[in-house]
Enzyme design. Sequence first.
Site, PDB file in Angstrom:
ATOM      1  CG  ASP A  59      -1.955   1.052   1.222  1.00 16.90           C
ATOM      2  OD1 ASP A  59      -2.191   1.647   0.159  1.00 16.90           O
ATOM      3  OD2 ASP A  59      -2.548   1.303   2.296  1.00 16.90           O
ATOM      4  CE  LYS A  64      -3.712   5.140   1.040  1.00  7.82           C
ATOM      5  NZ  LYS A  64      -3.228   4.092   1.948  1.00  7.82           N
ATOM      6  CG  ASP A 110       6.155  11.589  -9.056  1.00  7.21           C
ATOM      7  OD1 ASP A 110       6.245  12.460  -9.963  1.00  7.21           O
ATOM      8  OD2 ASP A 110       6.942  11.527  -8.094  1.00  7.21           O
ATOM      9  CB  THR A 117     -11.686   7.690   4.690  1.00  9.73           C
ATOM     10  OG1 THR A 117     -10.480   7.069   5.107  1.00  9.73           O
ATOM     11  CG2 THR A 117     -12.381   6.821   3.676  1.00  9.73           C
TER      12      THR A 117
END
Length: 233
Positions: free
Chosen positions: A58, A60, A63, A118
């Site tokens: 994970d 994320k 770029d 979130t």
Amino acid sequence: MARSPGLIVALDTADPSQAAAWAARLAPHAGLFKLGLEFFIANGPAGVRAFGQPVFLDLKLHDIPATVAGAVRASLPLAPRLLTVHATGGGAMVAAARRAAEAAGEDRPRILAVTVLTSLDDQALAATGIAARAADHVLRLAGLALAAGADGLVCSPHEVALLRSAFGEAPLLVVPGIRPRGAEVQDQARTMSPAEAGAAGADWIVVGRPITAAADPAAAAAAIRREMAAATG
Ligand code: C5P
């Protein structure tokens, strides 16, 4: 559609021996382990290799397309099963990630897009220049990412039903923010139980602290698996 989702255990730690100890106890119960930025920045690719289990990486990524493609390519020797990119990087970036992943063939990492974090509510989103409601922005970014070749999405349990009705059964929906009945909510604001997330249409649920901080992590993971199985028959 009700389905019995797989269980991903989030190992949020920078300590490789802690991650290994959790993995040893939880391997019979977890479909996959999630290693994130904390682990990766502390231990690097060598740490992931030493961990030695199939992972959801994970990271994320966000770029320019060439850099994200390079990062995805560089991850392929680690054979992550799932890999995250930010949908806000745009369609060309998501497409570049998918093309780079395809070099690994059939067992390539599945590319998941993160839409709106979130941690951002409507007001925080407005402060970044996005006037749309968070829920509308999630739908827009999800559509963009899936059209560009994302295999699926990371989403809140409360978005699963909406995303299934908008995009059908094909996208992989990977869902954190899960709390078994009676568990502490910690910093997760809007949670669902494992059974509810499965009923809403999640493919994978991601659970961290309710398992890793439990007195008996293996028993906590087994209870979650039982709860999901009971809900889907
Ligand atoms: O401990 P907990 O069950 O809250 O852990 C959930 C995991 O899912 C953490 O690794 C967290 O960073 C991640 N996550 C999340 N909400 C998102 C995206 C990822 O909780 N929207």
